[in-house]
Design a protein around this motif. Structure first.
Motif, short mmCIF file in Angstrom:
data_model
loop_
_atom_site.label_atom_id
_atom_site.label_comp_id
_atom_site.label_asym_id
_atom_site.label_seq_id
_atom_site.Cartn_x
_atom_site.Cartn_y
_atom_site.Cartn_z
N LYS A 257 61.78 49.67 35.29
CA LYS A 257 62.37 50.94 34.88
C LYS A 257 62.11 52.01 35.92
CE LYS A 257 58.62 50.87 31.65
NZ LYS A 257 58.09 50.96 30.33
N GLN A 259 62.67 56.54 36.76
CA GLN A 259 63.07 57.85 36.29
C GLN A 259 64.40 58.22 36.91
OE1 GLN A 259 60.00 60.80 36.85
NE2 GLN A 259 60.11 61.28 34.67
N SER A 260 65.35 58.53 36.07
CA SER A 260 66.70 58.79 36.56
C SER A 260 66.82 60.21 37.09
CB SER A 260 67.70 58.58 35.44
OG SER A 260 67.55 59.64 34.50
N SER A 262 68.28 62.58 35.83
CA SER A 262 68.10 63.56 34.76
C SER A 262 66.68 63.53 34.22
CB SER A 262 69.10 63.26 33.64
OG SER A 262 68.90 61.95 33.17
N ASP A 264 65.19 61.01 32.75
CA ASP A 264 64.97 60.02 31.69
C ASP A 264 64.48 58.70 32.28
OD1 ASP A 264 66.03 61.86 29.93
OD2 ASP A 264 68.08 61.09 30.16
N GLU A 265 63.83 57.95 31.42
CA GLU A 265 63.41 56.62 31.85
C GLU A 265 64.55 55.63 31.58
OE1 GLU A 265 60.22 54.24 29.67
OE2 GLU A 265 59.18 54.87 31.49
N GLU A 266 64.93 54.91 32.62
CA GLU A 266 66.04 53.94 32.46
C GLU A 266 65.66 52.60 33.04
OE1 GLU A 266 69.74 55.33 34.01
OE2 GLU A 266 69.60 57.26 32.95
#
Length: 483
Positions: A257, A259-260, A262, A264-266
RNA sequence: CGGGGUGUAGCGCAGUCUGGUAGCGCGCAUCGUUCGGGACGAUGAGGCCGGAGGUUCAAAUCCUCUCACCCCGACCA
C-alpha cells in the motif's frame, strides 16, 4: 547407402512428432536429460541460444524502464500461504526444504538432520518474496511505478516433463511491476505482452496470436491474463509467454500500500509477466524440419559456419589464411561466425551444421581460394540454394541474406498457421472439426462457451481455449489442443 | 497416488522361458584408402549383467526383498 536414412532425423515429423522433437534436440546437442528427475542439462549450443535470447530481451526490458534484481531461491513457507490463490495454483508442485544438514548414520549413509523450524519452498515463482520487499519499498505514490525483473531458475514439481517444454526446473525472466492506478497496471500488462510479441516475431521468427485468456485459463489471482499463443507443426498450441494484470488482488493479500496524492492509503496495482526456456521448445516445433533444427538467425548461436575443404595432398596454409581472413571480416561486420576446423570428415561437418540448424553454411576449398570466391548454402532451402559469390559480395549481402532467412521462416510459420486455422459458428461446427482428426485452431464465437454440452466436447477431444484475440475485440475465442 | 513396463559396454539392444563363466549394432581409438550432401577395410579398447540376500558344483538366467527409471491416467509455463 542402403541403410542410410533419407532424413537426418528419424522418425520424421509425420511418423512420430513427439519422438522427432526429442531427436532434433539430441542431434543439435542442445540439451539432454539429467540424473535429476524432470530436470534438463542445457548443453553449450542450447545455452548459447538462451544467452542470445536473454541478451535481446533484457535490452527490451530495460527499454521499458524495468530494473533487474535478484531474490533468493528459497522462500519462507509462510509467504506462500499469504496468497490464497497462489496456494491453489502452486502448492501441489512445490519442492520443500525441511533440513539444513546431513549426517552419516552407522552405515555411512547421509541422512538429513537439523530440521528447520520453518521449512522453505524452492520458488515456483517469486511473486510473494518480491511482493514482500515491495511492501517495504513502497510508501508513497512517489515510489511508483516500481518495475522489477529477475532472470532466474524456478522449480515446479511436474508430473510429466519434456525437454524445454515442461521441465521441473526451468530458466525464465519474471517481471513484477507495481503502479498507482488500475489503468496503468492494465496498460503495463498489455505493453509487456507487446514486448513478448515483438521479441517472438521479430527475433525468433515465431508468429504469435496476442489475446486474453478466458476465465478458466486465467492465472490464479489475476484480473486479466494476456498471452501470446503460437501454433506448432502438429497443430497444437503453445503458450509462449504470459502477462498478468493482477489488479489490487495481490497487493491486498500481501499488503502493498501507499499514500496517494490525496493522502489516503491505497493498495498498489500490480502486474507480472514471464517467458522461459519453453520458448526454445516452441522454436524447435515451429522451425525445425526432418533434417533437424533451423535456428532463427537473430538469436542463432552461429549465424554462419565456415567449412574448410581440404584434400590431404593440398597445402593448408593458403586455405587457412583465406578462411581466417573471411572470419575476421565477418566478425567485424557483427556476424556470429564459426569455423569448423574439427578433425572430422567434411560430409559429417556438413550434416552437423544442418542438424544444428546454422542458417548459412559456407564451403571453401582450394577452388574458391584460387578464384577469390566462396560457396554458401541456406539451411532452410537446402543444397539447391548453393551459390558462389565473391568475398566482397558476400560481406555486402550477408546481413540481407540473414534478414531474408528470418522473413522466410516467419512467413512459412504464418502460412502454416493460416492453413490450419478454421472458423466455426457453433459447438457442432467445433466438434465436427476435431471429429475428423483435423489439426489446428478453430475460431468460434465466445458464445460457444455457453452452449449446452460445451464442456463434454472440450473434454472428449482434450481441447482448451487458447485465447480471445485482441484482433477480434473479444468476440472470438480460439480453441485447440495444447502443450 | 493408481495401471503397465524396463534395468546387460558411452548409446540402442539380444541372451533370461530350457543355469555352464557375456554377445550384436552404433559410437570410440589406431592405421590405410577416403573427404564439395552421411565412406570403407583391418586391428583394438571398453562390462562387480541396477543392488542385497538365497537355491546350486555352477546364476545375467531360478526364488525373495529392495532401488532406480520409463510409459499411460489426475496438474501445469
Amino acid at each position: 547407402m542402403g541403410k542410410q536414412a533419407k532424413t537426418a532425423i528419424t522418425p520424421t515429423r509425420e511418423e512420430n512428432f513427439p519422438e522427432w522433437y526429442q531427436q532434433v534436440i539430441k542431434a543439435a546437442e542442445m540439451a539432454e536429460n539429467s540424473p535429476v528427475r524432470g530436470c534438463m542439462i542445457i548443453k553449450p549450443y542450447g545455452y548459447a541460444l538462451w544467452e542470445n535470447m536473454q541478451n535481446t530481451f533484457d535490452g527490451m526490458i530495460k527499454d521499458a524502464g524495468v530494473d533487474n534484481v535478484y531474490f533468493p531461491l528459497l522462500i519462507p513457507l509462510e509467504f506462500m500461504s499469504r496468497e490464497a490463490k497462489h496456494v491453489e495454483g502452486f502448492a501441489k508442485e512445490c519442492a520443500v526444504v525441511t533440513h539444513h544438514r546431513l549426517e552419516a548414520d552407522e552405515d555411512g549413509n547421509l541422512i538429513p538432520a537439523g530440521k528447520l523450524e520453518e521449512p522453505y519452498i524452492i520458488r515456483p515463482t517469486s511473486e510473494t518474496i518480491i511482493g514482500d520487499a515491495m511492501v517495504r519499498w513502497i510508501q508513497s505514490y512517489r515510489d511508483l511505478p516500481l518495475k522489477l525483473n529477475q532472470w532466474c531458475n524456478v522449480m515446479r514439481w511436474e508430473m510429466r516433463t519434456r525437454l524445454f517444454l515442461r521441465t521441473s526446473e526451468f530458466l525464465w525472466q519474471e517481471g513484477h511491476n507495481a503502479f498507482e492506478t488500475a489503468k496503468e497496471a492494465n496498460d503495463d500488462a498489455l505493453k509487456m505482452l507487446e514486448a513478448y510479441r515483438a521479441f517472438s516475431e521479430d527475433h525468433l521468427a515465431l508468429p504469435v496470436i496476442t489475446g486474453e485468456k478466458t476465465e478458466e485459463e486465467r492465472f490464479p489471482g489475476a484480473d486479466n491474463t494476456y498471452t501470446i499463443e503460437a501454433m506448432m507443426q502438429d497443430g497444437k498450441a503453445l503458450q509462449a509467454g504470459t502477462s498478468h494484470n493482477l489488479g489490487q488482488n495481490f497487493a491486498k493479500s500481501i499488503g502493498i500500500k501507499f499514500q496517494s496524492r490525496s493522502g489516503d492509503e491505497e493498495f498498489a496495482h500490480t502486474t507480472s509477466w514471464g517467458i522461459s526456456t519453453r520458448m526454445i521448445g516452441g522454436m524447435i516445433m515451429t522451425h525445425a524440419d526432418d533434417d533437424g533444427m533451423i535456428m532463427p538467425p537473430r538469436v542463432a548461436p552461429h549465424q554462419v559456419v565456415i567449412i574448410p575443404i581440404l584434400r590431404e595432398d593440398q597445402d593448408a596454409s593458403a586455405l587457412n589464411n583465406y578462411v581466417d581472413d573471411l572470419k575476421a571480416r565477418l566478425k567485424a561486420a557483427n556476424i556470429r561466425v564459426r569455423v569448423d576446423d574439427r578433425d572430422m570428415r567434411t560430409p559429417d561437418k556438413m550434416w552437423d551444421s544442418i542438424k544444428k540448424g546454422i542458417p548459412v553454411r559456407v564451403e571453401i576449398g582450394m577452388r574458391e581460394v584460387e578464384e577469390g570466391v566462396l560457396t554458401y548454402i541456406r539451411r532452410d532451402l537446402g543444397k539447391d540454394s548453393k551459390r558462389t559469390c565473391t568475398i566482397a559480395e558476400f560481406l555486402e549481402t550477408i546481413q540481407a541474406i540473414l534478414d531474408e532467412f528470418h522473413d522466410a521462416l516467419f512467413a512459412r510459420a504464418v502460412a502454416f498457421r493460416e492453413e490450419h486455422t478454421s472458423e466455426a459458428s457453433d459447438l457442432a461446427g467445433l466438434k465436427a472439426f476435431f471429429e475428423k482428426d483435423n489439426i489446428g485452431f478453430v475460431r468460434v464465437p465466445v458464445s460457444v462457451m455457453q452452449e449446452d454440452g460445451y464442456e463434454d466436447v472440450m473434454k472428449e477431444y482434450s481441447l482448451t481455449t487458447r485465447c480471445m484475440p485482441f484482433a477480434d475485440n473479444g468476440k472470438i475465442v480460439i480453441i485447440g489442443k495444447a502443450y
